[in-house]
Write an enzyme that holds these catalytic residues in place. Structure first.
Site, short mmCIF file in Angstrom:
data_model
loop_
_atom_site.label_atom_id
_atom_site.label_comp_id
_atom_site.label_asym_id
_atom_site.label_seq_id
_atom_site.Cartn_x
_atom_site.Cartn_y
_atom_site.Cartn_z
N SER A 71 -6.46 0.93 -4.49
CA SER A 71 -6.55 2.36 -4.23
C SER A 71 -5.16 2.99 -4.38
O SER A 71 -4.58 2.94 -5.45
CB SER A 71 -7.15 2.60 -2.85
OG SER A 71 -7.50 3.94 -2.66
N TYR A 110 0.84 -1.20 0.00
CA TYR A 110 0.00 0.00 0.00
C TYR A 110 0.88 1.25 0.00
O TYR A 110 0.98 1.96 -0.98
CB TYR A 110 -0.96 -0.01 1.19
CG TYR A 110 -1.97 1.11 1.12
CD1 TYR A 110 -3.09 0.99 0.31
CD2 TYR A 110 -1.79 2.30 1.84
CE1 TYR A 110 -4.02 2.03 0.21
CE2 TYR A 110 -2.71 3.33 1.75
CZ TYR A 110 -3.82 3.20 0.94
OH TYR A 110 -4.72 4.23 0.84
N HIS A 137 -15.69 1.33 -3.83
CA HIS A 137 -14.25 1.30 -3.59
C HIS A 137 -13.81 0.05 -2.84
O HIS A 137 -12.63 -0.26 -2.80
CB HIS A 137 -13.85 2.56 -2.82
CG HIS A 137 -12.39 2.87 -2.90
ND1 HIS A 137 -11.74 3.08 -4.09
CD2 HIS A 137 -11.44 2.99 -1.93
CE1 HIS A 137 -10.45 3.33 -3.85
NE2 HIS A 137 -10.25 3.27 -2.56
N ASP A 162 -17.74 3.48 -7.67
CA ASP A 162 -16.61 3.94 -6.87
C ASP A 162 -16.54 5.46 -6.97
O ASP A 162 -16.11 6.01 -7.99
CB ASP A 162 -15.30 3.31 -7.38
CG ASP A 162 -14.13 3.59 -6.44
OD1 ASP A 162 -14.26 4.48 -5.58
OD2 ASP A 162 -13.10 2.92 -6.57
#
Length: 690
Positions: free
Chosen positions: A535, A455, A653, A618
């Site tokens: 993301s 991430y 999302h 999203d």
């Protein structure tokens, strides 16, 4: 077996061009930003036809789905929370689309259904975004999100009768209900109703309101607004003695400001100036405000402020060498959760900051819980690892003793797997950790499929978490890796700053260095290595794919931020400028342009097999990012590896996604991974025969 895919859909390349400080930047697929146009709808339909035709030809796709369904099908129950006279907890029998909220009168008593979100829609696509109880437990507020959108509606139940009241709050976003001390109403944050583009238009001028139970939303009282700063978030919180109200404000995903007022006063004043540091309110007791802060403490400390004389401040819990992740006030104590090399430790303090004990935990992993009220004598928490789902414990505040509350029964043996934490050296010499999980006895011969996940941003800590998908992958001889990249907060604010703004390339370098380590040490090879992230992690995968296409076999970017020059123009994207920077700034444009995945795709390059995933609802990272990235990748691809995009419907999302959709998506991602790493899938029955 090689699978041929259908021809990619025709995607018209327009002549749209933007000039950034003298640099001409073409944007040929600008038209795909209009996700409500007929042209975009036709392109989405055609792309899904190509993708699902390809996936349907993978011979072991159904076998993967069957095994994932078995692994997902176990009772999942949260640690309980005491509210009023009841213990409340959530439970999913296994394959329910949404977890159900139950309650019981006492530990061990028979449970009853309190609220079943599965009854809110026919297909499980309406989910609970947040829940909260009034302090006396009389009322329960719950926010619902439809199809994964960030927009929520807030509703109210009477707990004794379980009757839903007529109260309905619309156009709230990034907000639940925060109850006033008297339990007669709650604070919430909302935007004005969008004039157009509900899922794409820019959100500005968030306001805080107070809603009294039993009244229409039109009668709600405006608590706070700041028309001079349209791009700020605001939320309210009231002290338990009703003497003070606080407003927490931020201009993005990090950095905050705290305002305050006596409830006898008419206006708010600044208590903690923004937005250089982060402040989080923990408790307010006897006009003393307890705040977690990284001002002068990069690993955070806990301070106490005298609200009658804010110049009087003292440190209650001093900064340590490890990250203070969170503090809760419960049972008359302070429960402090620390993060040491991405694993949790817990300490119990008195309200004056004197240490009572380090809590003896029954295992190592990610801790959740230790919340409660001042009157509580018993708290609850859970521990999660990569190889075992959340196990819950009760904690006696007086003795410090933990007792097993609930261990889930699963369709595999957790003892068959192991996790090790490895430290490697990144490009600039920084020491970076990663968790590596696999089946015991696995031979490190360079021929194992590997799923590398990261991430790296927004102060988000990547700590041990459980996924049924990872168990299936490790059963097949796969190696499941989580990297603790810079940009998170695992080692304090310095770690975060080393992976944001002009330092963002460090995050990609960390991820690439992790891949190199795994290859060099024969955990896997480039032909067997898949990278994944969602993301900001989707941005990570996209950037690494275009920077080092030779290093990976499969890339799985999910709901990624791919257009770094225009992301801030949609919905809530402006809130990420503090993390990324903005193309409106000439210096920031330079580094954004250098790594923006969309703008660094090279025609004629041989890219790895890529399955991009996104969803039509999203409104956090709008699907246009993935649409444009997919179209440009398909246009540029010179190799034989497929470039596909899977566009889900009635999904957002990721938060609140129904279990059925999660299984379907995991099935397709792992089937694509096995197919494109030439990894045969072996059923459980075949394993037993061996």
């Amino acid at each position: 077996m090689k699978i041929e895919h259908l021809p990619y859909p025709e995607a018209e390349r327009g002549n749209e061009t933007d000039n950034y400080f003298g640099t001409e930047v073409p944007d040929p697929y600008r038209w795909l930003e209009n996700d409500s146009s007929e042209a975009t709808a036709a392109w989405v339909k055609a792309e899904n036809e190509v993708t699902f035709d390809y996936l349907s030809k993978i011979p072991f796709r159904q076998a993967i789905k069957d095994r994932l369904t078995e692994l997902w099908n176990y009772p999942q129950e949260s640690a309980p929370t005491k509210k009023g006279d009841w213990l409340y907890f959530s439970r999913n029998d296994g394959l329910q689309n949404q977890a159900v909220i139950y309650r019981r009168a006492s530990q061990g008593a028979e449970a009853e259904v309190f609220l079943d979100p599965n009854q809110l829609s026919d297909d499980g696509t309406v989910a609970l975004a947040s829940t909260s109880f009034s302090k006396d437990g009389k009322y329960f507020a719950f926010a619902t999100a439809a199809s994964g959108s960030d927009w929520v509606e807030i509703h109210v139940m009477e707990t004794e009768s379980k009757r839903q009241l007529d109260d309905c709050i619309k156009w709230a976003k990034f907000s639940g209900a925060t109850w006033s001390a008297d339990g007669k109403g709650f604070y919430y944050s909302r935007y004005d109703e969008p004039k157009d583009g509900v899922f794409t238009s820019k959100n500005e001028y968030q306001k805080v309101y107070y809603h009294q139970v039993g009244t229409p939303q039109s009668a709600d009282r405006l608590v706070y607004t700041d028309p001079k700063h349209p791009l700020r978030y605001f939320s309210a919180w009231e002290s338990d003695d009703s003497r003070w109200t606080f407003i927490s404000s931020s201009e993005g995903t990090s950095g905050s400001e705290i305002l305050y007022k006596r409830n006898t006063d008419s206006s708010f004043n600044v208590l903690l100036q923004g937005f250089t540091h982060d402040y989080s309110i923990v408790e307010c007791e006897n006009d003393q405000l307890y705040v977690m802060s990284n001002e002068g403490a990069e690993n955070y400390n806990l301070i106490k402020i005298d609200l009658n004389d804010p110049s009087k401040r003292e440190v209650v819990i001093a900064e340590k060498e490890t990250l203070l992740e969170r503090v809760s006030a419960a049972g008359g104590c302070l429960m402090a959760v620390y993060l040491e090399d991405a694993q949790n430790k817990v300490y119990q303090y008195r309200m004056d900051g004197s240490l009572i004990r380090e809590v003896t935990l029954p295992g190592i992993g990610t801790i959740d819980g230790f919340n409660g009220e001042k009157e509580d004598t018993q708290l609850y928490y859970s521990i999660t690892t990569f190889t075992s789902p959340a196990t819950s414990y009760s904690f006696d505040i007086e003795s410090g003793k933990s007792t097993l509350y609930l261990r889930p029964e699963v369709a595999f043996n957790p003892d068959d797997f192991t996790t090790e934490q490895i430290f490697f050296t990144s490009k600039d010499g920084t020491r970076v950790p990663m968790f590596v999980s696999y089946k015991k006895g696995l031979k490190l011969n360079g021929n194992n499929p590997c799923y590398l996940y990261g991430y790296g941003g927004f102060q988000i800590n990547l700590t041990p978490s459980f996924s049924p998908s990872s168990i299936m992958f490790m059963e097949q001889g796969g190696i499941y890796v989580f990297v603790t990249l810079r940009g998170g907060l695992e080692y304090g604010e310095k770690w975060h700053k080393a992976g944001m703004l002009e330092n963002k390339q460090n995050v990609f370098d960390d991820f690439i260095s992790a891949a190199k380590y795994l290859i060099d040490n024969r955990y896997t090879s480039s032909k067997k290595l898949a990278i994944a992230g969602g993301s900001n992690g989707g941005l990570l995968v996209g950037a690494c794919e275009v920077q080092r296409p030779d290093l990976f076999a499969v890339c799985l970017p999910s709901v990624g931020v791919m257009d770094m020059l225009r992301y801030h123009k949609f919905t809530i994207g402006w809130g990420w400028v503090v993390e990324y920077g903005s193309s409106d700034n000439p210096e920031q444009f330079e580094y954004l342009y250098k790594y923006s995945p969309l703008h660094n795709i090279k025609k004629g390059e041989k890219y790895p097999a890529t399955l991009i995933t996104t969803a039509d609802h999203d409104d956090r990272v709008v699907p246009a990012h993935s649409f444009k990235f997919a179209a440009q990748m398909q246009y540029a691809q010179a190799g034989d590896a497929p470039i596909l995009i899977r566009i889900d419907s009635k999904a957002g999302h990721g938060a609140g996604k129904p279990v059925s959709k999660r299984i379907d998506e995991a099935t397709d991602c792992y089937a694509f991974l096995f197919q494109n790493t030439n990894t045969p899938y072996v059923t459980v029955e075949q394993m037993k025969e061996k």
